[in-house]
Design a protein around this motif. Structure first.
Motif, short mmCIF file in Angstrom:
data_model
loop_
_atom_site.label_atom_id
_atom_site.label_comp_id
_atom_site.label_asym_id
_atom_site.label_seq_id
_atom_site.Cartn_x
_atom_site.Cartn_y
_atom_site.Cartn_z
N GLU A 103 3.59 37.61 -1.59
CA GLU A 103 2.04 37.63 -1.80
C GLU A 103 1.55 38.74 -2.50
O GLU A 103 2.21 39.63 -2.52
N GLY A 104 0.33 38.72 -3.03
CA GLY A 104 -0.22 39.70 -4.10
C GLY A 104 -0.28 41.19 -3.25
O GLY A 104 0.13 42.07 -3.89
N ASP A 105 -0.80 41.13 -2.12
CA ASP A 105 -0.79 42.49 -1.40
C ASP A 105 0.56 43.14 -1.24
O ASP A 105 0.59 44.47 -0.53
N ALA A 106 1.69 42.56 -1.13
CA ALA A 106 3.22 43.06 -1.06
C ALA A 106 3.56 43.85 -2.01
O ALA A 106 4.29 44.79 -1.90
N TYR A 107 2.78 43.86 -3.54
CA TYR A 107 3.20 44.74 -4.32
C TYR A 107 2.80 45.90 -4.43
O TYR A 107 1.48 46.33 -4.31
N PRO A 108 3.59 47.14 -4.72
CA PRO A 108 3.21 48.33 -4.71
C PRO A 108 2.19 48.81 -5.88
O PRO A 108 2.52 47.98 -6.94
N ALA A 109 1.46 49.67 -6.10
CA ALA A 109 0.46 49.98 -7.20
C ALA A 109 1.54 49.98 -8.72
O ALA A 109 0.87 49.73 -9.50
N ASP A 110 2.67 50.42 -8.43
CA ASP A 110 3.39 50.93 -9.69
C ASP A 110 4.22 49.62 -10.13
O ASP A 110 4.98 49.66 -11.30
N ILE A 111 4.09 48.44 -9.51
CA ILE A 111 4.83 47.16 -9.86
C ILE A 111 3.81 45.97 -10.27
O ILE A 111 3.00 46.04 -9.17
N GLU A 112 3.66 45.29 -11.43
CA GLU A 112 2.85 44.60 -11.67
C GLU A 112 3.09 43.18 -10.86
O GLU A 112 4.25 42.72 -10.74
N GLU A 113 2.13 42.61 -10.21
CA GLU A 113 2.26 41.36 -9.89
C GLU A 113 2.86 40.10 -10.60
O GLU A 113 2.40 40.01 -11.77
N ALA A 114 3.81 39.54 -10.08
CA ALA A 114 4.46 38.41 -11.08
C ALA A 114 3.41 37.23 -10.60
O ALA A 114 3.14 36.88 -9.63
N PRO A 115 3.20 36.49 -11.91
CA PRO A 115 2.25 35.38 -11.83
C PRO A 115 2.63 34.27 -10.98
O PRO A 115 3.90 33.99 -11.19
N GLU A 116 1.93 33.52 -10.29
CA GLU A 116 2.39 32.44 -9.46
C GLU A 116 2.44 31.27 -10.74
O GLU A 116 1.43 31.28 -11.65
N ALA A 117 3.40 30.47 -10.66
CA ALA A 117 3.40 29.35 -11.51
C ALA A 117 4.03 28.19 -10.90
O ALA A 117 5.16 27.81 -11.04
N PRO A 118 3.13 27.42 -10.19
CA PRO A 118 3.61 26.01 -9.63
C PRO A 118 4.03 25.17 -10.82
O PRO A 118 3.72 25.14 -11.87
N LEU A 119 5.20 24.41 -10.35
CA LEU A 119 5.85 23.52 -11.51
C LEU A 119 4.90 22.19 -11.41
O LEU A 119 4.04 21.73 -10.64
N PRO A 120 4.92 21.38 -12.63
CA PRO A 120 4.19 20.25 -12.95
C PRO A 120 4.40 19.07 -11.68
O PRO A 120 4.50 17.73 -12.41
N TYR A 121 4.65 19.27 -10.76
CA TYR A 121 4.75 18.20 -9.68
C TYR A 121 4.15 18.74 -8.39
O TYR A 121 3.87 19.84 -8.20
N THR A 122 3.83 17.65 -7.49
CA THR A 122 3.35 17.96 -6.14
C THR A 122 3.89 17.15 -5.04
O THR A 122 4.66 16.15 -5.36
N VAL A 123 3.84 17.39 -3.89
CA VAL A 123 4.40 16.77 -2.79
C VAL A 123 3.26 16.14 -2.21
O VAL A 123 2.27 16.80 -1.62
N LYS A 124 3.18 14.70 -1.97
CA LYS A 124 1.93 13.80 -1.69
C LYS A 124 1.97 14.06 -0.33
O LYS A 124 3.09 13.53 0.32
N ALA A 125 0.86 13.65 0.66
CA ALA A 125 0.75 13.40 1.89
C ALA A 125 1.61 12.21 2.35
O ALA A 125 1.77 11.27 1.57
#
Length: 675
Positions: A583-605
């Protein structure tokens, strides 16, 4: 094969040395595949009678003859086709005068941007070094049969193997005894191995098989039985062990990078291993070809990734020494199963196409071409690789299942854009069922046939789906056993294949090409059932219902028990990820956060997917050369790893609820499982 990471200059290497790990006092006896008895017609018993007749004629114990043959070929003939080092028939008689056609690297597949090795004319298959005089020609001299007949006639081939064993026994000054225990040394010398450890392991495996017994229906449909003889215990004196012979070609030599830190080969004691360093060096503004880490202290090792090289091992050993290229931890030679380590398992290799998987895995390359399994996917390579994987799994507490031991073709793409470039080795002809038998973790039913969860488990020998592209684009491949099962949009054979919109974003249809993974599942993978209709079963696959033929008379899947995940109540659909990031707040100040990148799929109900692991997100910035490991960002956000399609995927634990798929394992007749 691995992806090229950048265009970089080449670096020449310095001196070399060889580290060898040999132990002959004890051998890990791997379980070998055995099948329940089948029919017993005269046609099916032909090979069985060949073993009986040849053993009697040359006064070789039948169990010794059959045990040697099983460990050489699993009693298969491969329709007279030679192995990578020119071995023919059920006895794998090597014909030094007829080597198989030199294999070249296959044309680059979609997304293959890595070095495939030298030009085709420079590529030669790696043969078993320093063989004794060609076994097939020796068998021809002893039996009077022509070399051609020994190559193509299984009965003549078995007779030739018996003659070679008998002559070897006489040359050792030993009697043609009817006691199998007296034949250990002759058995050890049969493959012509130059390595004492390899020869010892071969002989010990043969006698382990003799003690346990085995049954198998061959690729040709013949049922063969080796009766168990539990009391056979050869008394092997150290002087009887095969000597190490000088090799016809030099062994791979390691690069000495730091004389103050000698490299330690990490290898099971009963196999011979070499070391050839992958260079961790800086050049220009780049570096290669792996990353320093401190695993498992800074990151748990939880995956082992199985690759094939799609090039000769000679060319790949050049690649691993190039800092401009990618890397892997181990190479396994096809001809004799020899293992070479390149990177310490504590460090991170660049092998999978996903930095997330690289950080948590060990990569093992197997010399071979997925379109030529008979020649390159040898029993010696399977056995040696299984020993290595079992050793690593025990060392790092890695579960022996298909969500932890998987192919390069099962690695999830880290982002949607990277899906088309992900790789497809070791392909549909890698025998996962046999491989897991060798690992001592047989793939089998764990629930009844009507369970809400299934494990894909076709009969590798009999299951022969049509493929194209082995000899050229669109050309049909020869019929062959396969671990893979095809998925359709409807429960009928002429229905369209399932489409993977991530792999083919422009809407192209899935095909039967041997490299097309868009509509496949594979042995050992487990899925939630989405429906049943007659001989067809549907599973949840890439967010859709996918059907495969699964008749009771010849099932391609068995019942399984375990855990599945489904979207929490109130969520219409949830995203699927190719990596589990903090999660975003786990990154220390000197390490840039890796961007979230969901795949082009979903799990439906209402959809469910099988999970065999729960993990927390992590990330390591591997963007700069350093003399010590980069810090690992550990999050608290939890994910479930799921079998989403042919590849794996990840969903947030906060998005799903866990549903058990229980079911007692059906009663099954006991079958011998040699250890």
């Amino acid at each position: 094969m691995r992806k090229r990471v950048a265009s970089r200059v080449r670096v020449f290497l310095r001196g070399h040395r060889l580290t060898v790990c040999v132990a002959t006092s004890s051998v890990l006896a791997l379980p070998l595949l055995a099948f329940p008895p089948g029919g017993d017609t005269a046609g099916e018993r032909t090979l069985q009678l060949d073993f009986q007749a040849a053993a009697k004629e040359y006064r070789v114990p039948q169990s010794v003859l059959m045990g040697v043959s099983y460990l050489q070929s699993r009693w298969d003939t491969h329709s007279g086709a030679p192995s990578v080092n020119g071995g023919y028939g059920p006895m794998h008689l090597v014909d030094g005068a007829r080597t198989p056609p030199a294999a070249t690297s296959a044309p680059p597949r979609t997304g293959d941007r890595n070095l495939a090795g030298p030009p085709p004319e420079e590529q030669v298959p790696m043969g078993r070094p320093a063989l004794q005089p060609a076994e097939l020609r020796r068998a021809a001299r002893l039996t009077g049969a022509s070399a051609e007949r020994l190559r193509t006639d299984p009965g003549a081939n078995v007779r030739g193997g018996a003659a070679v064993l008998a002559e070897t026994q006489r040359q050792l000054g030993k009697p043609l005894s009817d006691n199998p225990a007296d034949w250990w040394e002759a058995v050890a010398r049969f493959p012509g191995s130059t390595d004492a450890a390899a020869a010892t392991a071969f002989a010990n495996d043969v006698f382990s098989l003799i003690r346990k017994g085995a049954q198998r229906t061959t690729e040709e449909g013949q049922h063969v039985t080796l009766a168990a003889q539990p009391g056979v215990r050869p008394d092997v004196q150290p002087s009887a062990r095969p000597p190490v012979q000088p090799s016809a070609r030099p062994r791979p030599q390691p690069t000495v990078q730091d004389p103050d830190r000698p490299e330690q080969v990490e290898c099971p004691a009963e196999v011979i291993c070499g070391w050839l360093s992958a260079p961790y060096v800086q050049f220009d503004d780049q570096y290669g070809n792996h990353d320093l880490a401190d695993r498992p202290r800074d990151e748990k090792i939880e995956y082992i990734v199985i690759h094939d090289t799609e090039a000769s091992l000679d060319s790949m050993l050049k690649t691993i020494q190039d800092p401009a290229e990618a890397s892997w931890h181990y190479s396994v030679r096809s001809s004799d199963g020899h293992i070479t380590q390149h990177i310490r398992t504590k460090d991170e290799a660049w092998h999978s196409g996903s930095q997330f998987v690289n950080a948590r895995s060990i990569g093992i390359e197997h010399e071979g071409f997925l379109t030529r399994p008979d020649a390159w996917y040898t029993e010696e390579m399977y056995r040696s690789s299984a020993r290595l994987v079992r050793y690593l799994a025990e060392k790092y507490d890695i579960p022996l299942d298909r969500q932890h031991i998987f192919g390069h073709d099962n690695v999830p793409a880290p982002t949607g854009e990277s899906i088309p470039g992900m790789h497809d080795d070791p392909g549909p002809f890698w025998d996962w069922r046999h491989y897991f038998d060798l690992l001592g973790a047989p793939l089998k039913a764990t629930a009844g046939a009507d369970s809400p969860m299934v494990m894909i488990l076709p009969d590798y020998r009999a299951h022969r789906p049509a493929y194209t592209g082995c000899a050229g684009a669109g050309l049909p491949c020869a019929a062959h056993g396969s671990s893979a099962v095809r998925m359709h949009t409807e429960p009928r054979e002429n229905a369209p294949l399932i489409q993977d919109r991530g792999r083919r974003p422009n809407g192209e249809e899935s095909t039967k090409d041997v490299n097309d993974l868009g509509s496949r599942v594979s042995a050992g993978q487990t899925y939630a059932v989405a429906g049943r209709q007659g001989d067809w079963t549907a599973i949840w696959y890439l967010g859709q219902r996918a059907w495969f033929k699964n008749p009771k008379s010849a099932p391609t899947a068995v019942g399984a028990a375990g855990k599945t995940v489904t979207p929490k109540s109130g969520l219409a659909e949830i995203p699927v990820y190719g990596r589990a990031l903090p999660e975003g707040d786990a990154y220390p100040a000197d390490i840039e956060e890796a961007p979230e990148a969901p795949l082009p799929y979903t799990v439906k109900a209402g959809q469910r997917y099988v999970t065999q692991a729960r993990l927390t997100g992590s990330y390591t910035d591997r963007s700069a050369f350093a003399h010590s490991p980069s810090p690992v960002v550990q999050g608290s956000e939890e994910y479930y790893e799921i079998q989403f399609g042919y590849r794996l995927g990840y969903v947030r634990a906060s998005d799903v609820e866990v549903v058990d798929a229980p079911g007692p394992a059906p009663e099954q007749p006991a079958r011998p499982q040699p250890k």
